[in-house]
Design a protein around this motif. Structure first.
Motif, short mmCIF file in Angstrom:
data_model
loop_
_atom_site.label_atom_id
_atom_site.label_comp_id
_atom_site.label_asym_id
_atom_site.label_seq_id
_atom_site.Cartn_x
_atom_site.Cartn_y
_atom_site.Cartn_z
N ARG A 67 0.77 -1.13 0.23
CA ARG A 67 0.15 -0.08 0.02
C ARG A 67 0.87 1.28 0.11
O ARG A 67 0.48 2.24 -0.82
CB ARG A 67 -0.95 -0.02 1.21
CG ARG A 67 -1.78 1.45 1.41
CD ARG A 67 -2.74 1.17 2.69
NE ARG A 67 -3.21 2.61 2.42
CZ ARG A 67 -3.10 3.46 3.63
NH1 ARG A 67 -1.93 3.23 4.51
NH2 ARG A 67 -3.59 4.62 3.45
N TYR A 68 1.81 1.21 0.92
CA TYR A 68 3.04 2.43 0.81
C TYR A 68 3.49 2.70 -0.41
O TYR A 68 3.75 3.90 -1.03
CB TYR A 68 3.79 2.30 1.98
CG TYR A 68 3.52 2.11 3.34
CD1 TYR A 68 2.15 2.62 3.84
CD2 TYR A 68 4.14 1.78 4.44
CE1 TYR A 68 1.56 2.43 4.98
CE2 TYR A 68 3.76 1.83 5.79
CZ TYR A 68 2.57 2.47 5.86
OH TYR A 68 1.99 2.16 7.19
N TRP A 69 3.82 1.53 -0.95
CA TRP A 69 4.41 1.60 -2.23
C TRP A 69 3.42 2.20 -3.31
O TRP A 69 4.09 3.24 -4.20
CB TRP A 69 4.74 0.28 -2.87
CG TRP A 69 6.02 0.14 -3.96
CD1 TRP A 69 5.88 0.23 -5.15
CD2 TRP A 69 7.43 -0.07 -3.38
NE1 TRP A 69 7.38 0.31 -5.55
CE2 TRP A 69 8.06 -0.06 -4.74
CE3 TRP A 69 8.25 -0.38 -2.19
CZ2 TRP A 69 9.36 -0.22 -4.70
CZ3 TRP A 69 9.55 -0.54 -2.38
CH2 TRP A 69 10.15 -0.42 -3.45
N GLN A 70 2.33 1.86 -3.42
CA GLN A 70 1.19 2.61 -4.27
C GLN A 70 1.19 4.05 -4.00
O GLN A 70 1.19 4.81 -5.05
CB GLN A 70 0.00 1.68 -4.33
CG GLN A 70 -0.26 0.48 -4.93
CD GLN A 70 -1.50 -0.29 -4.72
OE1 GLN A 70 -1.61 -1.36 -5.34
NE2 GLN A 70 -2.21 0.14 -3.93
N LEU A 71 1.19 4.42 -2.70
CA LEU A 71 0.88 5.89 -2.63
C LEU A 71 2.32 6.55 -2.78
O LEU A 71 2.14 7.71 -3.31
CB LEU A 71 0.86 5.81 -0.82
CG LEU A 71 -0.39 5.27 -0.49
CD1 LEU A 71 -0.61 5.32 1.15
CD2 LEU A 71 -1.54 6.14 -1.00
N ALA A 72 3.55 5.85 -2.34
CA ALA A 72 4.48 6.69 -2.83
C ALA A 72 4.85 6.97 -4.47
O ALA A 72 5.70 7.90 -4.75
CB ALA A 72 5.96 5.95 -2.18
N SER A 73 4.50 5.83 -5.18
CA SER A 73 4.81 5.98 -6.65
C SER A 73 3.71 6.74 -7.22
O SER A 73 3.74 6.82 -8.69
CB SER A 73 4.85 4.55 -7.28
OG SER A 73 3.62 3.96 -6.91
N GLY A 74 2.50 7.11 -6.50
CA GLY A 74 1.45 8.07 -7.17
C GLY A 74 0.47 7.19 -7.77
O GLY A 74 -0.23 7.47 -8.54
#
Length: 328
Positions: free
Chosen positions: A253-260
């Motif tokens: 989830r954090y990865w999706q957020l950080a990558s936009g």
């Protein structure tokens, strides 16, 4: 529009065979693997009723279990897929009683669609929802909100800290905001938007807002993170029980957020409730349907489990009295 699957994990903590197997392996970390992590509230049939009523458009429902199933479940339902741990988790990591391991390997389920929503069995749909409430323009709906980690005793904060460290290794806050400013500074976040302003003076990512609600995922996110952090994820997968240096599916989830790779979700979509001795607030939520998504969070501080369980079951039965097609 792409098909959307729901994935829900469930364990019958009352199963004596499962209890015996679990006791054979469990040797440490009692605080991270307490009874509250496994006990059966008997909410699952209301989960299916709420999905049938509020998201009839769902493609398929993948029910992940150690192997046991509730006696009332209609396993012949065309939308239901029962998945055992051994069906998708590599054999060298089994048996596992670690929910993090169970969820980190979900992308290995062969029939799972490229877009799916991950639920725990304490997370419910309590109002009518549309596919676009979970995915928009092929991207998951989520909250682009930074939130500093405030450590608490007997919590999973060390797990969150570990994941934040990994995010900071691969992303900078500057690049996140430069490339995805409108996704982070969005009025849909209400008062939570203030957090994004407050963390601006700090260079790194101090943490993300964790609503503890169902998470919309792209299967490709799991595949990408596994490719990049394979060694670390394989190490975690060897943890038969939760440990303080685990990694959870929130890393994806954090990865999706950080990558936009997300679209802003209104903050009002859901609420996480900590179950108390007299869960009147939960009764009110279930009966009135104020939020579309709710989580009823068990905890180690609840003393009168049976009374709280009876009150919540009564509320669910009032709201969802009719059997779903997922019940015999």
């Amino acid at each position: 529009m792409e098909k959307i699957d729901f994935v829900v994990t469930w364990v019958d903590g009352n199963d004596p065979i499962w209890q015996t197997k679990k006791a054979h392996y469990q040797t440490k970390n009692p605080l991270l693997n307490s009874e509250a992590r496994y006990r059966n509230w008997q909410f699952l049939h209301y989960w299916f009723r709420s999905v049938e009523k509020n998201a009839p458009w769902v493609n398929r429902i993948f029910l992940i279990t150690e192997g046991h199933l509730p006696s009332w479940l209609n396993t012949a339902h065309p939308k239901l897929v029962h998945v055992r741990h051994e069906d998708y988790i590599p054999a060298e990591y089994l048996p596992t009683y670690n929910s993090n391991v169970i969820e980190l390997h979900i992308h290995r389920i062969k029939e799972l669609s490229s877009q799916f929503v991950l639920f725990n069995d304490d997370m419910f749909l309590n109002r009518q929802m549309r596919p676009t409430d979970f995915f928009s323009a092929g991207k998951p709906r989520d909250f682009g909100i930074f939130s500093p980690l405030v450590p608490q005793a007997n919590s999973l904060d060390t797990v969150i800290l570990k994941m934040n460290q990994l995010i900071n290794q691969h992303f900078s806050k500057q690049s996140i905001l430069k490339g995805h400013f409108s996704q982070y500074f969005n009025l849909k976040y209400g008062r939570q938007l203030l957090k994004n302003f407050c963390v601006l003076p700090w260079q790194g990512v101090l943490g993300f807002y964790d609503p503890h609600l169902p998470v919309a995922y792209l299967k490709s996110t799991f595949e990408d993170v596994w490719q990049i952090e394979q060694a670390e994820l394989e190490r975690i997968s060897q943890h038969r029980f939760r440990e303080s240096d685990d990694i959870s599916h929130w890393l994806m989830r954090y990865w999706q957020l950080a990558s936009g790779n997300f679209e802003p979700q209104p903050i009002s979509v859901g609420k996480n409730y900590l179950i108390g001795e007299l869960p009147i607030d939960i009764e009110r939520e279930i009966n009135q349907g104020k939020h579309s998504l709710v989580c009823l969070n068990d905890n180690d501080f609840l003393k009168n489990f049976n009374r709280a369980k009876e009150m919540i079951l009564t509320a669910f039965d009032n709201r969802y009295p009719e059997k779903s097609a997922f019940e015999k």
